[in-house]
Motif scaffolding. Structure first.
Motif, PDB file in Angstrom:
ATOM      1  N   CYS A 120      -7.526  -6.317   1.977  1.00 47.15           N
ATOM      2  CA  CYS A 120      -8.348  -5.410   1.191  1.00 47.15           C
ATOM      3  C   CYS A 120      -9.703  -5.299   1.875  1.00 47.15           C
ATOM      4  O   CYS A 120     -10.376  -6.298   2.081  1.00 47.15           O
ATOM      5  CB  CYS A 120      -8.494  -5.958  -0.226  1.00 47.15           C
ATOM      6  N   THR A 151     -13.389  -4.693   1.869  1.00 43.79           N
ATOM      7  CA  THR A 151     -14.495  -4.672   0.913  1.00 43.79           C
ATOM      8  C   THR A 151     -15.738  -4.122   1.605  1.00 43.79           C
ATOM      9  O   THR A 151     -15.805  -4.098   2.840  1.00 43.79           O
ATOM     10  CB  THR A 151     -14.798  -6.084   0.398  1.00 43.79           C
ATOM     11  N   GLU A 164     -18.523  -5.604   1.946  1.00 42.61           N
ATOM     12  CA  GLU A 164     -19.069  -6.703   2.750  1.00 42.61           C
ATOM     13  C   GLU A 164     -18.337  -6.833   4.077  1.00 42.61           C
ATOM     14  O   GLU A 164     -18.964  -7.032   5.119  1.00 42.61           O
ATOM     15  CB  GLU A 164     -18.994  -8.027   1.975  1.00 42.61           C
ATOM     16  N   ARG A 165     -17.029  -6.756   4.033  1.00 41.18           N
ATOM     17  CA  ARG A 165     -16.236  -6.857   5.268  1.00 41.18           C
ATOM     18  C   ARG A 165     -16.529  -5.682   6.179  1.00 41.18           C
ATOM     19  O   ARG A 165     -16.614  -5.831   7.396  1.00 41.18           O
ATOM     20  CB  ARG A 165     -14.754  -6.914   4.944  1.00 41.18           C
ATOM     21  N   CYS A 166     -16.673  -4.513   5.607  1.00 41.28           N
ATOM     22  CA  CYS A 166     -16.967  -3.327   6.392  1.00 41.28           C
ATOM     23  C   CYS A 166     -18.303  -3.488   7.110  1.00 41.28           C
ATOM     24  O   CYS A 166     -18.403  -3.247   8.319  1.00 41.28           O
ATOM     25  CB  CYS A 166     -16.980  -2.098   5.485  1.00 41.28           C
ATOM     26  N   GLU A 207     -20.015   1.214   1.759  1.00 44.04           N
ATOM     27  CA  GLU A 207     -20.742  -0.033   2.015  1.00 44.04           C
ATOM     28  C   GLU A 207     -21.637  -0.426   0.846  1.00 44.04           C
ATOM     29  O   GLU A 207     -21.975  -1.594   0.711  1.00 44.04           O
ATOM     30  CB  GLU A 207     -21.542   0.067   3.305  1.00 44.04           C
ATOM     31  N   GLY A 211     -20.628  -0.168  -2.162  1.00 44.97           N
ATOM     32  CA  GLY A 211     -19.707  -0.552  -3.229  1.00 44.97           C
ATOM     33  C   GLY A 211     -19.369   0.576  -4.176  1.00 44.97           C
ATOM     34  O   GLY A 211     -18.848   0.342  -5.262  1.00 44.97           O
ATOM     35  N   SER A 264     -13.585   2.981  -3.568  1.00 43.26           N
ATOM     36  CA  SER A 264     -12.426   2.121  -3.812  1.00 43.26           C
ATOM     37  C   SER A 264     -12.072   1.345  -2.550  1.00 43.26           C
ATOM     38  O   SER A 264     -12.293   1.809  -1.441  1.00 43.26           O
ATOM     39  CB  SER A 264     -11.236   2.993  -4.223  1.00 43.26           C
ATOM     40  N   SER A 265     -11.493   0.171  -2.731  1.00 40.54           N
ATOM     41  CA  SER A 265     -11.017  -0.599  -1.581  1.00 40.54           C
ATOM     42  C   SER A 265      -9.615  -0.164  -1.172  1.00 40.54           C
ATOM     43  O   SER A 265      -9.021  -0.751  -0.292  1.00 40.54           O
ATOM     44  CB  SER A 265     -11.038  -2.094  -1.892  1.00 40.54           C
ATOM     45  N   PRO A 317     -11.001   3.543   3.070  1.00 37.66           N
ATOM     46  CA  PRO A 317     -10.687   2.242   3.677  1.00 37.66           C
ATOM     47  C   PRO A 317      -9.631   2.345   4.779  1.00 37.66           C
ATOM     48  O   PRO A 317      -9.718   1.640   5.786  1.00 37.66           O
ATOM     49  CB  PRO A 317     -10.170   1.405   2.510  1.00 37.66           C
ATOM     50  N   ASP A 363      -9.721 -13.617   6.057  1.00 36.05           N
ATOM     51  CA  ASP A 363     -10.914 -14.266   5.500  1.00 36.05           C
ATOM     52  C   ASP A 363     -11.539 -15.261   6.464  1.00 36.05           C
ATOM     53  O   ASP A 363     -12.741 -15.309   6.608  1.00 36.05           O
ATOM     54  CB  ASP A 363     -10.586 -15.002   4.197  1.00 36.05           C
TER      55      ASP A 363
END
Length: 81
Positions: free
Chosen positions: A9, A11, A13-15, A44, A46, A49-50, A55, A72
């Motif tokens: 997924c 998110t 934060e990950r992006c 970014e 938020g 949608s993820s 995405p 992770d």
């Protein structure tokens, strides 16, 4: 291929993390993902949608650069060549 990210997924934060690791601006990511800058910025922040088109486009852009956003453990330790 290096892995940056989480459980499959993407998110916000990950992006942001993967984009910064690659040294890309939001504009550069938008271009590579064939998205508008506002779509990247909203995601970014938020506000997206993820799941879905944005995405998926972000994932394809990262994979084209040799990076995967779905682990992770790597999100905490990754470096990009």
């Amino acid at each position: 291929m290096e892995r940056l990210g989480g459980d499959g997924c993407i998110t916000p934060e990950r992006c942001r993390f993967f984009r910064r690791q690659l040294g890309w601006s939001q504009e550069a990511l938008a271009e590579k993902a064939t998205l508008s800058v506002s779509a990247v910025r909203s995601f970014e922040l938020g506000k997206g949608s993820s799941q879905g088109y944005v995405p998926g486009s972000l994932r394809r852009a990262s994979e084209a650069a040799g990076v995967r956003m779905d682990s992770d453990e790597a999100s905490r330790t990754a470096t990009v060549d």
